[in-house]
Design a protein around this motif. Structure first.
Motif, PDB file in Angstrom:
ATOM      1  N   ASN A   1     -12.295 -15.430   5.159  1.00 50.58           N
ATOM      2  CA  ASN A   1     -11.413 -14.679   4.262  1.00 50.58           C
ATOM      3  C   ASN A   1     -10.035 -14.512   4.897  1.00 50.58           C
TER       4      ASN A   1
ATOM      5  N   VAL B   1     -11.315 -10.258  -4.178  1.00 51.29           N
ATOM      6  CA  VAL B   1     -12.505  -9.805  -3.455  1.00 51.29           C
ATOM      7  C   VAL B   1     -13.766 -10.146  -4.240  1.00 51.29           C
ATOM      8  N   HIS B   2     -13.717  -9.953  -5.554  1.00 53.05           N
ATOM      9  CA  HIS B   2     -14.881 -10.248  -6.397  1.00 53.05           C
ATOM     10  C   HIS B   2     -15.266 -11.731  -6.292  1.00 53.05           C
TER      11      HIS B   2
ATOM     12  N   ALA C   1     -14.584 -13.783  -3.814  1.00 53.01           N
ATOM     13  CA  ALA C   1     -15.079 -14.057  -2.462  1.00 53.01           C
ATOM     14  C   ALA C   1     -16.518 -13.571  -2.306  1.00 53.01           C
ATOM     15  N   ASN C   2     -16.788 -12.374  -2.814  1.00 48.27           N
ATOM     16  CA  ASN C   2     -18.136 -11.827  -2.690  1.00 48.27           C
ATOM     17  C   ASN C   2     -19.159 -12.678  -3.433  1.00 48.27           C
TER      18      ASN C   2
ATOM     19  N   GLN D   1     -19.142 -15.909  -3.655  1.00 49.98           N
ATOM     20  CA  GLN D   1     -19.466 -17.036  -2.789  1.00 49.98           C
ATOM     21  C   GLN D   1     -20.346 -16.610  -1.611  1.00 49.98           C
ATOM     22  N   ILE D   2     -20.064 -15.426  -1.083  1.00 46.13           N
ATOM     23  CA  ILE D   2     -20.886 -14.897   0.011  1.00 46.13           C
ATOM     24  C   ILE D   2     -22.314 -14.673  -0.466  1.00 46.13           C
ATOM     25  N   ALA D   3     -22.454 -14.158  -1.688  1.00 49.30           N
ATOM     26  CA  ALA D   3     -23.785 -13.894  -2.252  1.00 49.30           C
ATOM     27  C   ALA D   3     -24.598 -15.173  -2.413  1.00 49.30           C
TER      28      ALA D   3
END
Length: 398
Positions: free
Chosen positions: A43, A28-29, A31-32, A34-36
């Motif tokens: 996902n 999750v870290h 993925a987040n 990349q979203i940021a």
């Protein structure tokens, strides 16, 4: 002379240090991050159902929430009507007879029971047989109990089933508990009647309690329905099954699960839960009973959705030259990584360059290396797009 106090406030107990790393938190870290950066991330790395709970179940909760009876503490082991409802569902779906009073325990989701059973049955140092690859929370329960894990490799050569003949006699003799899980997370493999008969025989000969994780029991493909471990003659003499509403009815956030089977083990689970909880909110229990006893069209429709998504994914995989076996059940695809890549290296590259989250197989155990897990948990269009993005990296022959 004053002696300094060496105790440190908040210092964790040794058992906390034994807990495995929460591998999904790391995922999750990443993925987040990349979203940021502003990327459109697809996902597919987690097992979180994406569809809403069927409307008639939601309506049942809304109505039940106004009942003053449910505003008080519920019975410690839950309301009888919910136990009767899951027993009825097992009778209708699998032909299994269950005594609601002695062979059913209500759980705060299946995950809770999968951790608690080790605490109920294992003393420090006791051996537990666990599948490799397998669901990491099996490890968590064994660690909290102070038990020792012995791994059962799941390989493609044996259809991702454990080979009981490969377990040495001393390990089999020492083992007190064993986890099995079909339809399987992460491989998507399914088990047949012969395998379950072998399991009952192996467990009975060696005095091992079986914990069958049936979380994906409602999701079977190609016209084949998943078998319950409890359908097997003698199963209730050696073990229990964990069943959940999370996947069957898209009720993951409701946290309704069950343990079913061996009365002695069920009594121990009820006892440990008496010390942890005061059962589920009564309104949720009533809505769960409605889910179990009402029309099952929603379950069949959901299964059809996952099968259609699976087929869309494999059409896209074929187009990019990514060869893999189709899962027989669950909502996961177990895909081999390109030659020369580790599972984590490949998953990281796919996230960073294609902005698609997939779970590296090593997170599920040593024998998960060489694979990644992809969840069928978004629309067919997005699933196809995800595979096409990965194909654009040029790592396959298509």
């Amino acid at each position: 002379m004053e002696i300094a106090n060496t105790k440190k406030i908040g210092q964790p107990a040794e058992r906390m240090k034994e807990l495995p790393t929460q591998f999904f938190a790391k995922l999750v870290h990443k993925a987040n991050a990349q979203i940021a950066k502003g990327h459109d991330v697809i996902n597919l790395g987690q097992g979180n159902p994406d569809q809403p709970t069927p409307a008639h179940i939601v309506t049942a909760l809304q109505q039940a929430a106004t009942n003053p009876l449910y505003h008080r503490y519920p019975p410690f082991s839950g309301f009888s009507f919910l136990k009767e409802a899951v027993a009825q569902r097992y009778k209708e779906d699998y032909g299994v007879e269950l005594d609601p009073n002695k062979e059913v325990a209500i759980l705060f989701g299946g995950k809770t029971g999968l951790v608690e059973i080790s605490q109920c049955l294992l003393n420090p140092g006791d051996v537990c047989l666990v599948p490799d690859p397998g669901y990491p929370d099996y490890w968590s329960g064994v660690a909290l109990a102070g038990g020792r894990m012995s791994y059962m490799p799941l390989t493609a050569d044996n259809r991702f089933l454990p080979d009981y003949t490969a377990i040495d006699k001393q390990t089999a003799s020492d083992a007190k508990l064993m986890f099995i899980n079909y339809p399987n997370n992460p491989t998507g493999a399914v088990a047949n009647a012969e395998f379950y008969a072998d399991t009952v025989d192996f467990a009975a000969r060696n005095g091992i309690a079986v914990a069958s994780d049936f979380a994906y029991g409602a999701i079977g493909f190609d016209g084949k329905k998943a078998r319950s471990f409890l359908e097997t003659p003698g199963a209730k003499e050696v073990g229990i099954e964990f069943y959940t509403l999370s996947k069957s009815y898209n009720m993951a956030g409701w946290r309704v699960g069950f343990a079913l089977g061996n009365a002695d083990i069920i009594a121990q689970l009820n006892l440990i839960q008496d010390h942890y909880y005061c059962s589920l909110f009564g309104g949720i229990q009533e809505a769960a009973a409605v889910a179990l006893t009402g029309p099952q069209d929603c379950v069949r429709q959901l299964n059809a959705t996952y099968e259609s998504r699976r087929n869309a994914v494999f059409t896209a995989l074929d187009a990019i030259g990514w060869q893999a076996e189709r899962p027989g059940g669950s909502f996961f695809c177990w895909l081999p990584v390109p030659e020369g890549c580790s599972s984590e290296m490949f998953a990281d590259r796919v996230l960073e360059e294609a902005h698609v989250v997939i779970a590296p197989g090593i997170g599920f155990g040593t024998h998960g290396e060489g694979y990644v897990r992809l969840g069928l948990l978004t629309s067919e269009e997005r699933l196809t797009e995800a595979v096409q993005r990965i194909g654009a990296l040029g790592l396959f022959g298509g």
